[in-house]
Design an enzyme around this catalytic site. Structure first.
Site, short mmCIF file in Angstrom:
data_model
loop_
_atom_site.label_atom_id
_atom_site.label_comp_id
_atom_site.label_asym_id
_atom_site.label_seq_id
_atom_site.Cartn_x
_atom_site.Cartn_y
_atom_site.Cartn_z
CD GLU A 64 32.59 25.80 18.71
OE1 GLU A 64 33.15 26.96 18.64
OE2 GLU A 64 33.72 24.29 18.62
CB CYS A 123 41.03 27.49 21.57
SG CYS A 123 39.24 26.76 21.44
#
Length: 636
Positions: free
Chosen positions: A313, A408
């Site tokens: 990421e 998240c």
């Protein structure tokens, strides 16, 4: 500041209402495993088990606690605008459970308490103990500021005391720091409320210890050898990215480029900028300015998205910004907005407000559908017919999800939207500075200011002073980058010609009751070109109107969007789309490439046919159906 601004923007009030009435109860259901056909969370149950109020085993990711913290923080902001006694009592009861789950010495992390109590602090690199603590600190500060209730703040102060006793440069303490930054910025927020120098010093320690040699994570790995820590696999450390993944490859002052996991990076840089401001450290200031420029000038998408690789990421290298394989995690855009805000506090520059504005109207809210019950983790700039057949692009989805295993992003976006009033303006002794043109009512000592704006759809801005006495304050106004060459400014209908300095104009006046300031921003749609080193976008353009980036969807324009071309935007018309709520589409004439051969490869050339095209705001794509989508279009 939280008590003095009331947000009145039609656009953002709707979003905040969606968060209050839809997202908060929806996420409460998710946290309690009450959503059918959705990934279970078990996050609240983990606390109940740790508190001795329920039976069972821990379930979820190592950072599951943080989802509860972000939900509490969202509620804290929302209760200011939407008081709700039942919801307030629910949060208070949840905080009681959290307090019961806390151990006598202050420790609080249900993963370790329920699953591996013998290995606390044994894997800072991977297992998010300090990250979860950071999110609970932020929740505690927000809840205290919004409600005046100290219970959660007291719980976290006790936990921070334990952390301070555990970590530091002194002999006998762990010389470590978190693998996922978050506690650093949280401790600095706590310091703003408590004025406890320990909170400032602990944040400073974590910021400055990171990356020092010998690398703490290497020693931690050696310490784990021979122990039964089977959940940790050192053979696949950091996705092959090294300690750049955690920004732990060098001490902060030596870092030249934004690297590694994008969310971790911007959370870290946010804390560094805040610390530089608080202690007046010029070397940290220069460092964080350098890292900011590296992101926004070389590694940021036109939507404000960051993180171009699904592997880790992460950031990759300068100008590597693919549109169909990118990552652009919602949390990364939210984190970049936090970073922009702290940079804005560190030094006056309109650039920070420009990027913040880009983020709020594009790269953040694209992570949630318009009704607040479907969410993206990854925010692509292109959806094409091939992605669903490619294993290396499984992270790119056509459709927002009901919930996510790594959850998240939904609560992170919700807390950001609910707290947006914190970012509109700032007041110093002699100056009020308007950073964002979001309609609001601001009450200061002895006077009030009303800001009226219909952004992002209309460029007419009006500010009105209300006061019984003369107000001797300069008013500083950010002039957005997308309009700065054509802005018009009036004071009490009298035209003003003012220099733009650092992205702002300053009005030095003695203000009286009902004095007005009017700005007229140019909202003409325009074609945007990428830097030529972004090779994926050579020969392509994007469409921007005001702060909003637009995209084309298959629903409006047919399949094979890659065959569409844009020449100019001379005949653009605005079209209301009720299905996009306030969203406004742009219609104009373009071209479609017509094929003239069925052969795989041929020498027959191509032809072009005029066609009507419709572009919609990027943030709203995927709300009316699913199909191809793209931001960057071929230039005719």
């Amino acid at each position: 500041m939280l008590e003095t601004i009331k947000l009145t923007s039609e656009f953002w009030s709707r979003y905040q209402e969606v968060v209050s009435k839809n997202v908060i109860p929806y996420q409460w259901q998710a946290l309690n495993d009450q959503l059918p056909d959705a990934e279970p969370s078990h996050a609240v149950k983990n606390f109940e088990i740790a508190a001795g109020l329920a039976e069972g085993e821990y379930y979820g990711e190592v950072f599951q606690d943080s989802d509860v913290a972000k939900w509490i923080e969202t509620v804290a902001y929302s209760l200011r605008e939407y008081p709700n006694q039942e919801l307030s009592e629910r949060v208070d009861r949840l905080i009681e459970i959290i307090g019961q789950a806390q151990e006598e010495d202050g420790y609080l992390n249900t993963y370790y308490q329920l699953k591996h109590p013998e290995y606390k602090w044994a894997n800072l690199r991977d297992n998010h103990e300090l990250y979860c603590a950071g999110h609970f600190i932020e929740a505690a500060v927000a809840y205290y500021q919004s409600t005046g209730k100290r219970q959660l703040l007291s719980i976290m102060e006790k936990f921070v005391e334990l952390i301070q006793q555990t970590f530091g440069s002194e002999a006998g303490k762990r010389h470590g720091y978190p693998g996922h930054e978050e506690i650093e910025l949280a401790l600095l927020r706590m310091y703003d409320v408590t004025d406890n120098p320990m909170h400032l010093e602990l944040a400073k320690y974590f910021i400055e210890e990171r990356g020092k040699a010998p690398n703490y994570f290497e020693g931690e790995k050696e310490e784990r050898q021979g122990k039964d820590l089977t959940w940790n696999d050192d053979n696949h450390i950091n996705f092959g990215l090294g300690y750049e993944y955690q920004q732990a490859h060098l001490p902060i002052r030596q870092q030249e480029q934004a690297v590694g996991h994008a969310v971790r990076a911007v959370y870290y840089y946010t804390a560094v900028a805040d610390l530089a401001k608080k202690i007046g450290d010029q070397s940290l200031t220069e460092t964080v300015k350098r890292l900011w420029q590296d992101i926004v000038e070389r590694q940021m998408y036109i939507t404000g998205g960051i993180g171009s690789s699904a592997i880790g990421e992460s950031f990759t290298c300068h100008h590597d910004l693919p549109n169909d394989t990118m990552y652009c995690e919602t949390c990364a855009s939210v984190g970049l907005a936090f970073f922009a805000n702290k940079m804005q506090q560190l030094e006056l520059s309109g650039e920070y407000g420009d990027i913040f504005e880009k983020l709020i109207y594009n790269g953040t809210i694209s992570g949630m559908n318009l009704t607040g019950d479907r969410f993206f983790y990854v925010n692509p700039l292109e959806i094409n017919q091939f992605q669903k057949h490619r294993k290396d692009q499984e992270h790119v989805l056509y459709e927002r999800q009901k919930w996510l295993k790594t959850a998240c992003c939904p609560p992170n976006l919700a807390r950001f939207i609910a707290s947006l009033d914190r970012y509109i303006l700032s007041e110093e002794t002699e100056t009020i500075t308007i950073h964002q043109y979001i309609s609001c009512e601001y009450q200061s000592q002895g006077f009030s200011l009303t800001l009226q704006s219909d952004l992002p759809w209309n460029g007419a801005i009006r500010l009105t002073i209300k006061s019984k006495e003369v107000v001797k304050k300069a008013i500083r106004l950010r002039i957005p980058e997308w309009t700065k060459e054509t802005v018009q400014i009036y004071v009490n209908q009298q035209s003003k010609t003012l220099p733009i300095e650092q992205g702002y104009v300053t009005l030095e006046e003695s203000w009286q009751n009902q004095d007005t300031i009017t700005l007229e921003f140019d909202m003409s749609p325009k074609l945007i070109y990428a830097n030529q080193q972004v090779i994926e976008n050579i020969g392509k353009v994007a469409i921007q109107k005001g702060p909003v980036i637009y995209c084309l969807e298959e629903l409006d324009n047919g399949a094979d969007l890659a065959r569409l071309y844009v020449e100019e935007l001379a005949d653009v018309e605005t079209q209301e789309l009720p299905s996009l709520y306030q969203g406004k589409a742009l219609t104009f004439t373009g071209y479609r490439m017509a094929g003239n051969s069925t052969k795989m490869y041929h020498d027959k050339g191509v032809t072009f046919e005029k066609t009507a095209l419709t572009a919609v705001p990027y943030y709203a794509w995927g709300n009316r159906g699913y199909g191809e989508m793209r931001v960057w279009l071929n230039k005719y």
